[in-house]
Design a protein around this motif. Structure first.
Motif, short mmCIF file in Angstrom:
data_model
loop_
_atom_site.label_atom_id
_atom_site.label_comp_id
_atom_site.label_asym_id
_atom_site.label_seq_id
_atom_site.Cartn_x
_atom_site.Cartn_y
_atom_site.Cartn_z
N ILE A 146 39.79 59.95 29.93
CA ILE A 146 40.97 59.10 29.77
C ILE A 146 42.23 59.90 30.10
O ILE A 146 43.13 59.44 30.82
CB ILE A 146 41.06 58.55 28.33
CG1 ILE A 146 39.85 57.66 28.01
CG2 ILE A 146 42.38 57.80 28.12
CD1 ILE A 146 39.83 56.36 28.78
N ILE A 147 42.30 61.12 29.60
CA ILE A 147 43.46 61.97 29.87
C ILE A 147 43.53 62.31 31.36
O ILE A 147 44.60 62.32 31.97
CB ILE A 147 43.39 63.25 29.02
CG1 ILE A 147 43.49 62.91 27.54
CG2 ILE A 147 44.49 64.23 29.42
CD1 ILE A 147 43.34 64.10 26.62
N GLU A 148 42.37 62.60 31.95
CA GLU A 148 42.33 62.96 33.37
C GLU A 148 42.88 61.82 34.24
O GLU A 148 43.71 62.03 35.14
CB GLU A 148 40.89 63.28 33.76
CG GLU A 148 40.74 63.84 35.16
CD GLU A 148 39.30 64.24 35.45
OE1 GLU A 148 39.10 65.24 36.15
OE2 GLU A 148 38.39 63.54 34.96
N ARG A 149 42.45 60.60 33.96
CA ARG A 149 42.94 59.45 34.73
C ARG A 149 44.42 59.19 34.45
O ARG A 149 45.18 58.79 35.35
CB ARG A 149 42.11 58.22 34.38
CG ARG A 149 40.66 58.31 34.86
CD ARG A 149 39.83 57.15 34.32
NE ARG A 149 38.42 57.27 34.69
CZ ARG A 149 37.46 56.49 34.23
NH1 ARG A 149 37.77 55.50 33.39
NH2 ARG A 149 36.21 56.66 34.60
N GLN A 150 44.80 59.39 33.21
CA GLN A 150 46.20 59.21 32.82
C GLN A 150 47.10 60.15 33.61
O GLN A 150 48.16 59.76 34.11
CB GLN A 150 46.30 59.48 31.32
CG GLN A 150 47.65 59.36 30.68
CD GLN A 150 47.55 59.63 29.18
OE1 GLN A 150 46.52 59.42 28.57
NE2 GLN A 150 48.61 60.11 28.60
N MET A 151 46.70 61.41 33.74
CA MET A 151 47.49 62.40 34.48
C MET A 151 47.54 62.07 35.96
O MET A 151 48.58 62.21 36.61
CB MET A 151 46.91 63.79 34.28
CG MET A 151 47.04 64.35 32.88
SD MET A 151 48.77 64.49 32.38
CE MET A 151 49.08 62.87 31.67
N ALA A 152 46.41 61.62 36.52
CA ALA A 152 46.40 61.23 37.93
C ALA A 152 47.37 60.08 38.18
O ALA A 152 48.10 60.07 39.19
CB ALA A 152 44.99 60.85 38.35
N ALA A 153 47.40 59.11 37.27
CA ALA A 153 48.30 57.97 37.41
C ALA A 153 49.75 58.40 37.29
O ALA A 153 50.62 57.94 38.06
CB ALA A 153 47.97 56.92 36.36
N ALA A 154 50.04 59.30 36.36
CA ALA A 154 51.42 59.76 36.16
C ALA A 154 51.93 60.50 37.39
O ALA A 154 53.08 60.30 37.83
CB ALA A 154 51.49 60.65 34.93
#
Length: 423
Positions: free
Chosen positions: A319-327
């Motif tokens: 979840i954090i990994e995808r969140q960072m990619a989106a940011a």
């Protein structure tokens, strides 16, 4: 959590002051009985206690918290405040809350760092655009500030957003609510706690609810709770308000009351301290991230809930990994920023993505739960409405649509997709 004084404020004449001037509130032993017992010492429980005193003069109140005050979701949210919800029922209660936020620092006599910097909800597809325009028009009909912006205007408000056309989800526009903002969540809780304590409300920490003492029968319609068994002894009660967020369903289980609640971890994170670069709040459903910048300078970011049910305050790494990619896709300027820490809270969600507030089969027990990812922003409004309901025995109009029995009658308040990304 320390209760050392972190700010100043005004104490009303004749108010009950803490025994020691260096603490914000007392740490009293529970009395044998109270007129009102609120289970849950987070923002909603503390706000309800405050408005019971301020609006209705009810002071024989206890707030029971199994840990420390505001140590649950109140200390784990990302502090966003807005009222631009689609449906009338949601818009009314959140707008009521936003109006209270605008005067809350003066009301509490305590700094809460409320900053109305606005929120952009990005649109990335033609359907997003249609939904966004629909929400703006619905907001305007309800007297809520809202406008739809094109990509150029989005860039004027937040120059660091990537509005180029050659990215996976190009920004086609956004809704904008100028009055939205952020506040310091800890300060909000401490302000409510300080006010309630100064008026004589007992804030009882390390006091876990173990069971309930009941009389009468649910089948006969005369069931009520006469006492609460806690880790610090039995407490007799007149009325009970359950404000325990994700754990509310476990409390209702002890009363034999079924609720359609599911609890999930919800993660967020902050970056290292940065110079002020992000002037507003940006949210995106398509890439599923939202970003603001706190007063000290760290970026505050969140995404969606973890899909599994649980009460652990720790979520999955992907979840954090995808969140960072989106940011980074939305804000290329953040590509070299360092993650400082992450955490998770526990959100309780319902089938229609709206809360459950109101009566239970027990005549003197009210439930307040199911706020999902929107609990912080409604804090003062919910406290006001729940205090009104307790004091007058009449459901406040703003919470009446969110009764538990709507899952039987079918009168759902379906906010799926209308409220935006988790926030």
């Amino acid at each position: 959590m320390s209760t050392e004084k972190t700010g100043t404020g005004n104490t009303p004449p004749g108010a009950h002051l803490p025994e020691h001037p260096d603490v914000l509130w007392r740490n009293p032993e529970p009395k044998r009985s109270y007129d009102v017992v609120i289970v849950g010492g987070g923002g909603h429980g503390l706000a309800t206690a405050h408005y019971l005193v301020k609006n209705h003069g009810i002071t024989n109140v206890a707030v029971l918290e199994k840990g420390w005050l505001a140590g649950g979701n109140m200390a784990r949210n990302t502090t966003l405040i807005r009222s631009n919800y689609l449906l009338d029922e949601s818009a009314f209660v959140y707008e009521h809350a936003l109006k209270l936020w605008e005067g809350l620092e003066e009301d509490l006599g305590y700094p809460i760092l409320f900053s109305q910097r606005g929120v952009l909800n990005l649109a990335h597809t033609e359907q997003d655009v249609r939904d966004s325009v629909r929400r703006v028009e619905a907001n305007r009909l309800n007297g809520i500030d809202a406008e739809y912006l094109g990509p150029d205007d989005v860039a004027k408000i937040c120059p660091i957003v990537n509005v180029s056309h050659d990215i996976r989800y190009p920004v086609l526009g956004a809704t904008y609510q100028p009055r939205a903002g952020i506040a310091k969540h800890d300060y909000v809780a401490w302000g409510f706690a300080r006010r309630a304590d100064s008026a004589g409300v007992d804030l009882i920490q390390d006091c876990e609810v173990l069971d309930f003492v009941t009389e009468g029968s649910v089948e006969d319609g005369n069931a009520r709770v006469t006492g609460i068994r806690t880790s610090r002894g039995d407490i007799a009660c007149g009325q009970v308000a359950l404000c325990a967020a994700g754990h509310t369903s476990t409390l209702l289980d002890r009363l034999g009351v079924e609720t359609p609640l599911q609890s999930h971890p919800l993660q967020a994170l902050v970056s290292e301290l940065l110079e002020p670069v992000h002037p507003t709040i940006v949210m995106s459903n398509a890439v599923h991230v939202y970003v603001s910048q706190a007063h000290k300078g760290e970026l505050v970011m969140g995404a969606g809930v973890d899909s599994y049910n649980g009460y652990g305050q720790r979520g999955a790494f992907h979840i954090i990994e995808r969140q960072m990619a989106a940011a980074v896709e939305l804000f290329p300027v953040f590509a070299r920023a360092h993650l400082l820490r992450s955490w998770a809270g526990i959100v309780d969600v319902t089938p229609d993505a709206s809360p459950i507030v109101g009566r239970t089969p027990y005549s003197n027990v009210l439930v307040n739960s199911g706020w999902g990812t929107g609990g912080f922003k409604v804090t003062p409004g919910l406290g006001w409405c729940l205090a009104h309901t307790i004091a007058t025995d009449e459901l406040h109009p703003h919470i009446a649509p969110f009764a538990l029995d709507r899952f039987v009658t079918g009168a759902l308040v379906d906010e799926h997709g209308a409220a935006g990304v988790a926030h």
